[in-house]
Motif scaffolding. Sequence first.
Motif, PDB file in Angstrom:
ATOM      1  N   UNK A  74       0.845  -1.198   0.000  1.00 52.05           N
ATOM      2  CA  UNK A  74       0.000   0.000   0.000  1.00 52.05           C
ATOM      3  C   UNK A  74       0.874   1.239   0.000  1.00 52.05           C
ATOM      4  N   UNK A  75       0.407   2.281  -0.680  1.00 50.85           N
ATOM      5  CA  UNK A  75       1.142   3.538  -0.683  1.00 50.85           C
ATOM      6  C   UNK A  75       0.898   4.284   0.616  1.00 50.85           C
ATOM      7  N   UNK A  76       1.885   5.048   1.033  1.00 51.72           N
ATOM      8  CA  UNK A  76       1.698   5.877   2.224  1.00 51.72           C
ATOM      9  C   UNK A  76       1.135   7.242   1.804  1.00 51.72           C
ATOM     10  N   UNK A  77       0.807   8.056   2.773  1.00 53.47           N
ATOM     11  CA  UNK A  77       0.186   9.358   2.515  1.00 53.47           C
ATOM     12  C   UNK A  77       1.091  10.239   1.651  1.00 53.47           C
ATOM     13  N   UNK A  78       2.372  10.230   1.916  1.00 51.50           N
ATOM     14  CA  UNK A  78       3.310  11.057   1.148  1.00 51.50           C
ATOM     15  C   UNK A  78       3.312  10.645  -0.331  1.00 51.50           C
ATOM     16  N   UNK A  79       3.237   9.349  -0.599  1.00 47.28           N
ATOM     17  CA  UNK A  79       3.233   8.881  -1.988  1.00 47.28           C
ATOM     18  C   UNK A  79       1.940   9.261  -2.697  1.00 47.28           C
ATOM     19  N   UNK A  80       0.812   9.158  -2.014  1.00 43.35           N
ATOM     20  CA  UNK A  80      -0.475   9.554  -2.606  1.00 43.35           C
ATOM     21  C   UNK A  80      -0.489  11.066  -2.831  1.00 43.35           C
ATOM     22  N   UNK A  81       0.064  11.809  -1.884  1.00 48.00           N
ATOM     23  CA  UNK A  81       0.144  13.265  -2.022  1.00 48.00           C
ATOM     24  C   UNK A  81       1.010  13.633  -3.231  1.00 48.00           C
ATOM     25  N   UNK A  82       2.086  12.915  -3.442  1.00 45.55           N
ATOM     26  CA  UNK A  82       2.954  13.174  -4.595  1.00 45.55           C
ATOM     27  C   UNK A  82       2.198  12.937  -5.900  1.00 45.55           C
ATOM     28  N   UNK A  83       1.386  11.900  -5.951  1.00 47.93           N
ATOM     29  CA  UNK A  83       0.565  11.635  -7.139  1.00 47.93           C
ATOM     30  C   UNK A  83      -0.419  12.781  -7.342  1.00 47.93           C
ATOM     31  N   UNK A  84      -1.073  13.211  -6.260  1.00 46.28           N
ATOM     32  CA  UNK A  84      -2.053  14.303  -6.354  1.00 46.28           C
ATOM     33  C   UNK A  84      -1.392  15.578  -6.872  1.00 46.28           C
ATOM     34  N   UNK A  85      -0.208  15.887  -6.388  1.00 44.38           N
ATOM     35  CA  UNK A  85       0.508  17.084  -6.850  1.00 44.38           C
ATOM     36  C   UNK A  85       0.894  16.968  -8.314  1.00 44.38           C
ATOM     37  N   UNK A  86       1.373  15.806  -8.697  1.00 39.43           N
ATOM     38  CA  UNK A  86       1.785  15.596 -10.091  1.00 39.43           C
ATOM     39  C   UNK A  86       0.598  15.728 -11.032  1.00 39.43           C
ATOM     40  N   UNK A  87      -0.552  15.199 -10.622  1.00 37.56           N
ATOM     41  CA  UNK A  87      -1.738  15.201 -11.483  1.00 37.56           C
ATOM     42  C   UNK A  87      -2.576  16.470 -11.361  1.00 37.56           C
ATOM     43  N   UNK A  88      -2.235  17.357 -10.422  1.00 42.33           N
ATOM     44  CA  UNK A  88      -3.024  18.568 -10.213  1.00 42.33           C
ATOM     45  C   UNK A  88      -3.049  19.464 -11.439  1.00 42.33           C
ATOM     46  N   UNK A  89      -2.110  19.280 -12.347  1.00 43.07           N
ATOM     47  CA  UNK A  89      -2.108  20.073 -13.576  1.00 43.07           C
ATOM     48  C   UNK A  89      -3.370  19.820 -14.405  1.00 43.07           C
ATOM     49  N   UNK A  90      -4.048  18.707 -14.178  1.00 43.90           N
ATOM     50  CA  UNK A  90      -5.341  18.450 -14.841  1.00 43.90           C
ATOM     51  C   UNK A  90      -6.334  19.537 -14.441  1.00 43.90           C
ATOM     52  N   UNK A  91      -6.385  19.849 -13.156  1.00 44.04           N
ATOM     53  CA  UNK A  91      -7.301  20.878 -12.660  1.00 44.04           C
ATOM     54  C   UNK A  91      -6.832  22.260 -13.091  1.00 44.04           C
ATOM     55  N   UNK A  92      -5.538  22.523 -12.985  1.00 45.59           N
ATOM     56  CA  UNK A  92      -5.015  23.836 -13.373  1.00 45.59           C
ATOM     57  C   UNK A  92      -5.307  24.153 -14.837  1.00 45.59           C
ATOM     58  N   UNK A  93      -5.290  23.132 -15.686  1.00 47.78           N
ATOM     59  CA  UNK A  93      -5.547  23.351 -17.106  1.00 47.78           C
ATOM     60  C   UNK A  93      -6.963  23.858 -17.356  1.00 47.78           C
ATOM     61  N   UNK A  94      -7.870  23.576 -16.455  1.00 49.76           N
ATOM     62  CA  UNK A  94      -9.256  24.013 -16.627  1.00 49.76           C
ATOM     63  C   UNK A  94      -9.476  25.447 -16.167  1.00 49.76           C
ATOM     64  N   UNK A  95      -8.565  25.997 -15.395  1.00 48.42           N
ATOM     65  CA  UNK A  95      -8.798  27.306 -14.768  1.00 48.42           C
ATOM     66  C   UNK A  95      -9.061  28.406 -15.798  1.00 48.42           C
ATOM     67  N   UNK A  96      -8.175  28.581 -16.768  1.00 44.33           N
ATOM     68  CA  UNK A  96      -8.360  29.674 -17.732  1.00 44.33           C
ATOM     69  C   UNK A  96      -9.588  29.495 -18.618  1.00 44.33           C
ATOM     70  N   UNK A  97      -9.813  28.313 -19.209  1.00 43.76           N
ATOM     71  CA  UNK A  97     -11.036  28.171 -20.007  1.00 43.76           C
ATOM     72  C   UNK A  97     -12.316  28.349 -19.180  1.00 43.76           C
ATOM     73  N   UNK A  98     -12.339  27.820 -17.967  1.00 48.36           N
ATOM     74  CA  UNK A  98     -13.526  27.980 -17.116  1.00 48.36           C
ATOM     75  C   UNK A  98     -13.693  29.451 -16.739  1.00 48.36           C
ATOM     76  N   UNK A  99     -12.596  30.132 -16.455  1.00 49.42           N
ATOM     77  CA  UNK A  99     -12.674  31.560 -16.149  1.00 49.42           C
ATOM     78  C   UNK A  99     -13.239  32.337 -17.338  1.00 49.42           C
ATOM     79  N   UNK A 100     -12.852  31.945 -18.555  1.00 48.16           N
ATOM     80  CA  UNK A 100     -13.390  32.610 -19.744  1.00 48.16           C
ATOM     81  C   UNK A 100     -14.895  32.380 -19.876  1.00 48.16           C
ATOM     82  N   UNK A 101     -15.365  31.169 -19.547  1.00 54.49           N
ATOM     83  CA  UNK A 101     -16.810  30.899 -19.580  1.00 54.49           C
ATOM     84  C   UNK A 101     -17.517  31.742 -18.523  1.00 54.49           C
ATOM     85  N   UNK A 102     -16.932  31.852 -17.346  1.00 53.82           N
ATOM     86  CA  UNK A 102     -17.515  32.682 -16.284  1.00 53.82           C
ATOM     87  C   UNK A 102     -17.592  34.138 -16.738  1.00 53.82           C
TER      88      UNK A 102
END
Length: 163
Positions: A74-102
């Motif tokens: 099983x992964x520990x919290x630090x390893x899961x957190x590292x995955x979340x940070x690495x993949x957070x660019x998925x959410x960041x990519x939506x910021x500008x287009x969603x802001x434009x829709x707003x």
Amino acid sequence: MRRLLERYLFGDRSTIAGTVYGTIVVLSVLAAGGRSYEHQLWRLASIAATSSVVLWIAHIYSHGLGESLTAGRRLNVAEVTAIARREYSIVLAAVLPVAAVVLGAAGLVHEPTAFGVGIFTLGVQGVRYARLEHLSLTASITTVSLNLALGLALVAVEALVTH
């Protein structure tokens, strides 16, 4: 904060995949829902933002499962957190287009601006990749073109399926 902004705008090897994926996701949602929600842009913005967050969580979960199996534990919290940070660019990519829709919902810009922001983002990601890989000018142009073509083809398929 400056370092995070530079990393997002100029890129590193660990975030480019998520940024391209997140951009294609948000463009697909906008293309699929644009006609249905053209008079409900607030709703379209919330659908696009929520879709990005849901797919980010799905990436954390699925990558966590895969990495857990690879590690044989099983992964520990630090390893899961590292995955979340690495993949957070998925959410960041939506910021500008969603802001434009707003901004479109508020009457400040035209709704197609969001799609333009997404296309621009795909182009920038192609340039980021070429820069990170130190590609020649010809290879860079090819990379940017392919990134745009593939991204827009996937968005077009989503739009065709939903209309």
